[in-house]
Design an enzyme around this catalytic site. Sequence first.
Site: not given
Ligand code: IVH
Length: 687
Positions: A46, A95-96, A128, A186, A302, A326, A423
Amino acid sequence: MNASGRASGARGRADVSPRRRVAELRAEIERHRYRYFILDDPEISDEQFDKLVRELRELEESHPQLDHRDSPTHKVGAPPDPAFTAVQHRQPMLSLDNAFDRDEFQAWLDRVERGLEGTRNRYTCELKIDGVAISLSYVDGWFERAVTRGDGRTGEDITANARTIAAIPPVLELDEPPALLEVRGEVFYPVDAFEEMNAAREEAGEPRFANPRNAASGALRQKDPRITASRPLSLVCHGMGAVEGFAPDSHSDFLRRIAEAGLPTAPETRTVDTPDDVWAFIEHWREHRHDPAYEIDGVVVKVDEYANQRRLGYTSSAPRWALAFKYPPEERETLLHDIKVNVGRTGKVTPYAVLEPVLVAGSTISTATLHNEDQLAMKDVRPGDTVIVRKAGDVIPEVVAYVPAKRPRQVEEAGPWRFPDSCPFCGSPIERLEGEAASYCANIDCPNRLLESIAHFASRGAMDIEGLGYETTKQLLDEGLVQDLADIYHLDREALLALDRFGERKADNLLAGIEASKTQPLERLLVALNIRHVGGTVARLLARAFGDLERLRAADAEAIEAVSGIGPIVARAVRAFFDNERNAALVDKLVDSGVRTDTDVARGASTLEGWTVVLTGGLEGFTRDEAKEQVEDRGGKVTSSVSKKTSVVVAGADPGTKVDKARALDVPVIDEAAFVKLLETGELAEA
Ligand code: IVH
């Protein structure tokens, strides 16, 4: 490897034009997206993928004329798989953005604080989860549909499979459910179950899954829901999609309400007041990243109040009110010096990589497993390659893939590494049975196999013989003092003293250690014997049920299978072991040498029969293993994650989030004193 693989490269790239590099990067990224999302078989880590995307994004930003709306930097997730019905999301799944270091994250916090100056602002901090994103919709409280993220606008309808996931309630527990509630979350494969499943797959000759995320994705995209149902998938919800008749005023309010409705939320989530609190959350989970039942790769922070989220708004693909931090990956690149094979105590031939030592997830790795011939051929790693290593479940290091861009020419030309057909320890042919992934050394007296068997016999979970490690065992074998396991009980002091590096002290200590091992109880002896499928837990079940070796040896497979917790495969393996003449002779010889054949495990005292216990935090009077043994000796089971099926959680010092989870699920939580009572009486004292 193909041209785009070689074109990527970590070179400075000052040598190619930006236009050219942008094209290269796009091709490269699309290829990896396909491997990751469609094939569930990523080729790079990743971290490396993120690096490519960032390089592309930076180029597009500094050369806006090269930007394009179809560039992978503007895409979220994968295109839908045509095998499942495509469904348009009522609201796009975004996405984030990610921060990879403190400065980047702090810069975001500063921007948010500035943007919201003068308003009350809080942050909700979440883990995450490295799972598969899905969107669930409930209409009038009834589960309607589950859709994967797909490309963010259109996903795949996986409703039939989602219905088999126990964590997804078929109907919301609300008196007045909203007309529409869409939640995002998730789906994950619990880490423990993942390890077990991979071990079983390997045993059955099937390829291992690279990580829990791939396993979850594979399980979720099965054509036959019965297969999905057989996998222990679970879910955590973390976001809101389209809603009607549902109006929380903040993210924390949303989470609280959906939890009340019976949807699973993460027990680790915290809503905090200041950026300092946010940092404390990040640092805490950096240390504890392996505690939760799921794999995490960072945290998501958030802005809590929806009014504040609206003020901050969105970029083209991600909200400005949230950011993922990350953690550095627990995958590293290193040089593969050589590929060797080992012959284990069952005769199984396992290829492994000899690596330039590298620090991964807190420990230095210098060898890593390559599993078997097929895995090796598939990964096509070769001596001289730069490879990506990872600690699978943080126990056994494994080689994930080689880095095409860093493969030297002569390595490319040398062709794939060839699995040996004889072997390396005894020269006997290496054989592979029809339908099995594993290869075996054909010689049951292979010296390395004997070495591994004795090392296992003497190991801590078995007879625990102090002074009989690998090196000493090897010496005894090389000098011909030991020809089978039982010979260690007939070692001659004079013969030992004649060995290299053996003084009186060492010889006497070894002999004392061997003598002491004779008093190990039956369950240890059973582990030591190296019977297929018999580890500590099974051995204790058998010892408890039969009480002594002779009764177990006399039992038929049916009687063995009748023991609660033992299945037909294990029962047959145990029976087959004792039916084998060589094994029978070995066991006789051990018994004649004076090893103990009975046990202290309380027979019949099944006070915890049917109980499932979770241990968390430090106990004063027991180690983890001791506590587990105590439970198992009474017929109970110990698991590592809390679920509705958990009977009780035993919380020691510094217990962590399992207690929160237990409380959320109404599972009783007890302290050490109550645990001791429970062991004594089989009854739960009120906390
Ligand atoms: S919020 C608009 N919260 O990570 C915000 N995402 O890399 C949408 N993910 O698409 C995502 N844990 O699939 C959020 N606690 C969490 C998360 C999370 C995993 C995933 C999710 C997202 C991706 C973004």
